[in-house]
Write a protein that holds these residues in place. Structure first.
Motif, short mmCIF file in Angstrom:
data_model
loop_
_atom_site.label_atom_id
_atom_site.label_comp_id
_atom_site.label_asym_id
_atom_site.label_seq_id
_atom_site.Cartn_x
_atom_site.Cartn_y
_atom_site.Cartn_z
N ALA A 144 42.37 89.32 42.54
CA ALA A 144 43.14 88.59 42.09
C ALA A 144 43.41 87.15 43.05
O ALA A 144 43.38 87.46 44.24
N THR A 145 44.10 86.09 42.64
CA THR A 145 44.66 85.16 43.46
C THR A 145 45.87 85.14 43.38
O THR A 145 46.73 85.57 42.33
N GLY A 146 46.56 84.80 44.58
CA GLY A 146 47.99 84.73 44.44
C GLY A 146 48.56 83.32 44.98
O GLY A 146 47.58 82.46 45.35
N THR A 147 49.84 83.16 44.72
CA THR A 147 50.65 81.84 45.25
C THR A 147 51.90 82.07 45.68
O THR A 147 52.41 83.11 45.21
N LEU A 148 52.37 81.14 46.41
CA LEU A 148 53.89 81.35 46.63
C LEU A 148 54.50 79.98 46.15
O LEU A 148 54.27 79.09 46.46
N ALA A 149 55.61 80.38 45.32
CA ALA A 149 56.52 79.57 44.60
C ALA A 149 57.79 79.08 45.36
O ALA A 149 58.53 80.00 45.57
N TRP A 150 57.42 78.17 46.29
CA TRP A 150 58.44 77.95 47.14
C TRP A 150 59.33 76.54 47.10
O TRP A 150 60.47 76.61 46.80
N ALA A 151 58.76 75.20 46.77
CA ALA A 151 59.26 74.08 46.74
C ALA A 151 59.98 74.08 45.58
O ALA A 151 59.80 74.39 44.60
N GLU A 152 61.10 73.25 45.78
CA GLU A 152 62.04 72.53 44.71
C GLU A 152 62.41 71.23 44.87
O GLU A 152 62.70 70.80 45.98
N ASN A 153 62.36 70.46 43.81
CA ASN A 153 62.73 69.10 44.05
C ASN A 153 61.94 68.32 45.24
O ASN A 153 62.23 67.64 45.87
N GLY A 154 60.52 68.59 45.27
CA GLY A 154 59.94 68.12 46.20
C GLY A 154 59.92 68.46 47.49
O GLY A 154 59.39 67.74 48.56
N SER A 155 60.78 69.41 47.84
CA SER A 155 61.09 69.82 49.35
C SER A 155 60.71 71.24 49.57
O SER A 155 60.85 72.05 48.63
N TRP A 156 60.24 71.42 50.73
CA TRP A 156 59.99 72.84 51.55
C TRP A 156 60.96 73.25 52.30
O TRP A 156 60.95 74.30 53.01
N CYS A 157 62.17 72.58 52.39
CA CYS A 157 63.12 72.87 53.09
C CYS A 157 63.92 74.24 52.67
O CYS A 157 64.21 74.12 51.35
N GLY B 62 46.38 78.51 48.55
CA GLY B 62 47.63 79.27 48.02
C GLY B 62 47.48 80.59 48.04
O GLY B 62 48.41 81.35 48.44
N SER B 63 46.22 81.15 48.05
CA SER B 63 46.11 82.49 47.92
C SER B 63 45.70 83.37 49.54
O SER B 63 46.58 84.08 49.78
N ALA B 64 44.85 82.85 50.03
CA ALA B 64 44.26 83.32 51.23
C ALA B 64 45.19 82.96 52.41
O ALA B 64 45.53 83.79 53.58
N VAL B 65 46.03 82.03 52.40
CA VAL B 65 47.08 81.47 53.40
C VAL B 65 48.55 81.89 52.97
O VAL B 65 49.12 82.76 53.37
N LEU B 66 49.11 81.12 52.13
CA LEU B 66 50.22 81.17 51.69
C LEU B 66 50.84 82.58 51.05
O LEU B 66 51.65 83.24 51.86
N ALA B 67 50.14 83.04 50.14
CA ALA B 67 50.46 84.31 49.70
C ALA B 67 50.25 85.42 50.51
O ALA B 67 51.13 86.40 50.78
#
Length: 357
Positions: free
Chosen positions: A99-112, A73-78
């Motif tokens: 600090a650690t980071g994250t990418l809030a992307w998916a909605e309704n189970g989809s990364w489209c 989540g942090s070292a790759v996605l963010a």
């Protein structure tokens, strides 16, 4: 596609560290002693200036022990989202592990990208985001929240301070307890735009994340096979080790072929990413599909060949099986990524065909 001496040294260092520090306690030493959090961050921003192959090595080792760390989540996605967007302000704190980071992307189970409905509206006080994000890796504790939202101009990436009003973080009870996830709700939360149009940036982030996740799956599948081979050598039935039976040998041979095929696919994607190949989307889709199915199959064989003990809480077999199931769906299912491969060859092939994972 062979790893060099420096890669093997990195593998040895990471494996040794993870043997000394179990679970979440490994994150501090991993970032301070090895600099793993900043491997893919350029040196001018506090990182090591390495690339996808080095990340591949670390992810394999984390997969072997099912480390519950915020690396993906942090070292790759963010990190890759910031690099792809061209915004380097937050990179130093992620690179040194402050600090650690994250990418809030998916909605309704989809990364489209088409399924992103969170809205960002610009007003007198700046940007405000409203919406709900699911399957946010380590989202309950991340200090740097990057959010994908839709504007009138299209998709965009935003930095949302977690302490700002309008942000609700709910930790989820997941089947795979080694992969913390959260649901993030935004109700007019203050945000800062990161870069411009996020469409192309997200496409690259998806490919790099799939490549890294494939490496993790290979490491975990390899460990499943090692544990199972050791078990069938020791487990005696009818006066002989069960590993001596021809049927068991065949199943283990098939599992070995799956692991090595998955390793080739994952390494191919990592090298394509490192070389800047325009074929990276195809390589990443192949790796995510092949490695997801290989890990699931080998983890299933681990359960079967261990018998009853394989489904007890005390044995690790069920943990690998759960990680295999969860990681197969993360960032899109194998079927979705096979759809991506088909589209790259023959183009869209029907209603919804363009909805890439």
């Amino acid at each position: 596609m062979r790893l060099g001496e420096e890669h093997q040294e990195l593998r040895t260092a990471v494996r040794s560290l993870l043997a000394r520090h179990e679970g979440a306690a490994a994150w501090g030493p991993l970032t301070r002693q090895i600099g793993a959090a900043g491997l893919a961050v350029p040196e001018e921003h506090g990182g090591a200036g390495c690339g996808p192959v080095e990340v591949h090595v670390v992810m394999e080792e984390l997969g072997r022990v099912l480390a519950p760390l915020p690396y993906l989540g942090s070292a790759v996605l963010a990190t890759q989202a910031l690099l792809a967007a061209g915004d380097t302000e937050l990179l130093p704190v992620l690179a040194d592990g402050r600090a650690t980071g994250t990418l809030a992307w998916a909605e309704n189970g989809s990364w489209c990208p088409e399924d992103v409905h969170a809205r960002a509206v610009h007003g007198p006080g700046g940007w405000r985001i409203t919406g709900v994000k699911e399957h946010v890796l380590d989202g309950a504790g991340a200090g740097v929240l990057l959010v994908v939202a839709r504007t009138d101009a299209g998709l965009a990436l935003f930095h949302v301070p977690p302490e700002s009003g309008g942000v609700t973080r709910t930790a989820l009870t997941t089947m795979d307890l080694t992969r913390p996830q959260a649901t993030l709700s935004f109700d007019g939360a203050e945000a800062r735009a990161v870069g411009g149009d996020a469409g192309q940036a997200l496409a690259r982030v998806r490919d790099l994340a799939c490549t890294a996740l494939a490496a993790e799956q290979v490491g975990a599948a390899e460990r499943c096979l090692e544990i199972t081979v050791a078990h069938v050598k020791d487990r005696v039935q009818f006066g002989r080790p069960i590993g001596s039976f021809q049927a068991v040998k065949h199943r283990l041979a098939d599992a070995f072929v799956r692991v090595e095929s998955a390793r080739s696919a994952a390494l191919g994607a990592s090298w394509a990413a490192a070389d800047g190949s325009p074929d990276l989307p195809r390589y990443a889709a192949v790796a995510k599909s092949v490695c997801s199915e290989a890990f699931s199959a080998v983890a299933g064989e681990m359960i079967q060949l261990h018998g009853g003990i394989g489904i007890t809480w005390e044995h690790d077999a069920h943990r690998y099986f759960k990680r295999a199931h969860g990681s197969a769906q993360l960032l899109g299912s194998p079927a979705r990524h096979r759809g991506r491969m088909a589209e790259s060859v023959i183009g869209p092939c029907g209603p919804g065909a363009g909805r890439s994972a």
